[in-house]
Write a protein that holds these residues in place. Structure first.
Motif, PDB file in Angstrom:
ATOM      1  N   TRP A  62       0.834  -1.204   0.000  1.00 18.79           N
ATOM      2  CA  TRP A  62       0.000   0.000   0.000  1.00 18.79           C
ATOM      3  C   TRP A  62       0.869   1.255   0.000  1.00 18.79           C
ATOM      4  CZ3 TRP A  62      -0.509   3.727   3.932  1.00 18.79           C
ATOM      5  CH2 TRP A  62      -1.580   4.619   3.793  1.00 18.79           C
ATOM      6  N   LEU A  63       1.901   1.255   0.838  1.00 20.04           N
ATOM      7  CA  LEU A  63       2.798   2.404   0.895  1.00 20.04           C
ATOM      8  C   LEU A  63       3.492   2.628  -0.440  1.00 20.04           C
ATOM      9  CD1 LEU A  63       4.453   2.041   4.420  1.00 20.04           C
ATOM     10  CD2 LEU A  63       3.028   3.933   3.622  1.00 20.04           C
ATOM     11  N   GLY A  64       3.870   1.534  -1.097  1.00 19.78           N
ATOM     12  CA  GLY A  64       4.514   1.670  -2.399  1.00 19.78           C
ATOM     13  C   GLY A  64       3.621   2.375  -3.398  1.00 19.78           C
ATOM     14  N   ARG A  65       2.327   2.041  -3.376  1.00 28.04           N
ATOM     15  CA  ARG A  65       1.393   2.706  -4.286  1.00 28.04           C
ATOM     16  C   ARG A  65       1.197   4.164  -3.895  1.00 28.04           C
ATOM     17  NH1 ARG A  65      -1.079  -2.347  -3.594  1.00 28.04           N
ATOM     18  NH2 ARG A  65      -2.528  -1.523  -2.038  1.00 28.04           N
ATOM     19  N   CYS A  66       1.121   4.430  -2.597  1.00 30.78           N
ATOM     20  CA  CYS A  66       0.910   5.803  -2.126  1.00 30.78           C
ATOM     21  C   CYS A  66       2.076   6.722  -2.487  1.00 30.78           C
ATOM     22  CB  CYS A  66       0.729   5.822  -0.605  1.00 30.78           C
ATOM     23  SG  CYS A  66      -0.822   5.154  -0.011  1.00 30.78           S
ATOM     24  N   LEU A  67       3.284   6.214  -2.335  1.00 29.32           N
ATOM     25  CA  LEU A  67       4.465   7.071  -2.435  1.00 29.32           C
ATOM     26  C   LEU A  67       5.133   7.032  -3.801  1.00 29.32           C
ATOM     27  CD1 LEU A  67       6.052   6.245   1.044  1.00 29.32           C
ATOM     28  CD2 LEU A  67       4.392   8.022   0.456  1.00 29.32           C
ATOM     29  N   ARG A  68       4.560   6.308  -4.729  1.00 29.07           N
ATOM     30  CA  ARG A  68       5.152   6.227  -6.063  1.00 29.07           C
ATOM     31  C   ARG A  68       5.245   7.620  -6.686  1.00 29.07           C
ATOM     32  NH1 ARG A  68       1.755   2.639  -8.430  1.00 29.07           N
ATOM     33  NH2 ARG A  68       2.924   0.939  -7.465  1.00 29.07           N
ATOM     34  N   GLY A  69       6.432   7.991  -7.140  1.00 27.93           N
ATOM     35  CA  GLY A  69       6.634   9.302  -7.770  1.00 27.93           C
ATOM     36  C   GLY A  69       7.051  10.389  -6.802  1.00 27.93           C
ATOM     37  N   LEU A  70       6.989  10.135  -5.503  1.00 28.93           N
ATOM     38  CA  LEU A  70       7.428  11.111  -4.506  1.00 28.93           C
ATOM     39  C   LEU A  70       8.843  10.782  -4.053  1.00 28.93           C
ATOM     40  CD1 LEU A  70       4.247  11.383  -2.251  1.00 28.93           C
ATOM     41  CD2 LEU A  70       5.072  13.084  -3.875  1.00 28.93           C
ATOM     42  N   THR A  71       9.609  11.819  -3.753  1.00 31.92           N
ATOM     43  CA  THR A  71      10.963  11.604  -3.257  1.00 31.92           C
ATOM     44  C   THR A  71      11.001  11.804  -1.746  1.00 31.92           C
ATOM     45  OG1 THR A  71      11.632  13.928  -3.475  1.00 31.92           O
ATOM     46  CG2 THR A  71      11.867  12.514  -5.422  1.00 31.92           C
ATOM     47  N   ARG A  72      12.031  11.252  -1.128  1.00 33.21           N
ATOM     48  CA  ARG A  72      12.200  11.442   0.306  1.00 33.21           C
ATOM     49  C   ARG A  72      12.347  12.919   0.636  1.00 33.21           C
ATOM     50  NH1 ARG A  72      17.441   9.155   3.299  1.00 33.21           N
ATOM     51  NH2 ARG A  72      18.271  11.053   2.353  1.00 33.21           N
ATOM     52  N   ALA A  73      13.077  13.662  -0.202  1.00 35.25           N
ATOM     53  CA  ALA A  73      13.288  15.086   0.053  1.00 35.25           C
ATOM     54  C   ALA A  73      11.959  15.845   0.058  1.00 35.25           C
ATOM     55  CB  ALA A  73      14.231  15.672  -0.994  1.00 35.25           C
ATOM     56  N   GLU A  74      11.057  15.487  -0.853  1.00 36.54           N
ATOM     57  CA  GLU A  74       9.757  16.156  -0.897  1.00 36.54           C
ATOM     58  C   GLU A  74       8.966  15.892   0.372  1.00 36.54           C
ATOM     59  OE1 GLU A  74       8.666  16.203  -5.666  1.00 36.54           O
ATOM     60  OE2 GLU A  74       8.425  14.342  -4.523  1.00 36.54           O
ATOM     61  N   LEU A  75       8.967  14.657   0.824  1.00 38.53           N
ATOM     62  CA  LEU A  75       8.225  14.317   2.034  1.00 38.53           C
ATOM     63  C   LEU A  75       8.857  14.959   3.269  1.00 38.53           C
ATOM     64  CD1 LEU A  75       7.515  10.561   1.270  1.00 38.53           C
ATOM     65  CD2 LEU A  75       5.855  12.434   1.260  1.00 38.53           C
ATOM     66  N   GLU A  76      10.173  15.037   3.302  1.00 38.50           N
ATOM     67  CA  GLU A  76      10.839  15.668   4.441  1.00 38.50           C
ATOM     68  C   GLU A  76      10.528  17.158   4.488  1.00 38.50           C
ATOM     69  OE1 GLU A  76      14.885  14.537   3.792  1.00 38.50           O
ATOM     70  OE2 GLU A  76      14.715  12.694   4.993  1.00 38.50           O
TER      71      GLU A  76
END
Length: 216
Positions: free
Chosen positions: A156-170
């Protein structure tokens, strides 16, 4: 995400209903903004942008709750039960200790533990430090269910976060943390002003308010 990171939010007893939360936002906007035509970019204010952030957070909170229930429902669980199981998987704890870690009321967690015990997913073990408060631990079936849920969570997390980078989330996390600090500071000013007004009117503020004023 590691096994220790829960995607489930606190059960309803831990937070006000969504309608109550939304009611906090309404005074930020004038009545005509709530019912009138859509504003263009030039008409929007900082208050409007803050309203959008709050509504987005409420929507995200609701979607995460839905996801937790959807993933756990096939195992006869709810997001709340899943959350308690994750805590008990790390360490056998009393109901009160679980409640404190989750920021919930003991009675709410006790009901959840009773339900899990009835399903055979947790068991109560003797507590040498407190004979009347047993330790809640996962059973063998509970550990197997939790492992299956965490595998599903990763997908589920893989589908949610696909296309997002760690830097963007941070960056998002830092912005939300800063905004939360601003809200906390503004709220503390409101409490201080209210306590000061109460004292001027000859009434003693509540003990909790007095302690905050002394600490300030």
């Amino acid at each position: 995400m590691s096994a220790g990171a829960a995607i489930v939010a606190p059960p309803p007893a831990a937070a006000p209903p969504i309608d109550s939360l939304l009611s906090i936002c309404q005074p930020l906007l004038a009545p005509h903004r709530l019912t009138g035509p859509t504003m263009n970019a030039a008409q929007r204010t900082t208050d409007d942008a803050f309203q959008d952030v709050l509504l987005g957070l409420f929507q995200l909170h609701g979607r995460v709750l839905e996801a937790a229930d959807a993933m756990s429902g096939g195992f006869g669980l709810t997001g709340a039960r899943w959350q308690v199981m994750k805590v008990a998987a790390r360490q056998a704890l009393t109901v009160s200790q679980i409640a404190r870690r989750l920021g919930l009321k003991r009675q709410s967690v006790q009901r959840t533990v009773d339900q899990l015990a009835g399903q055979g997913f947790v068991e109560l073990r003797p507590n040498v430090d407190h004979l009347r408060a047993g330790l809640v631990a996962l059973s063998g079936d509970g550990r197997r269910i939790l492992a299956a849920l965490e595998s599903r969570q990763q997908a589920w997390l893989g589908r949610c976060l696909r296309g997002l980078t760690r830097a963007e989330l941070e960056r998002l996390a830092r912005s939300l943390g800063e905004l939360a600090g601003r809200v906390e500071s503004a709220t503390e000013c409101e409490r201080t002003a209210d306590a000061a007004g109460t004292e001027r009117n000859g009434r003693r503020p509540a003990a909790g308010v007095r302690r905050r004023l002394v600490a300030a």
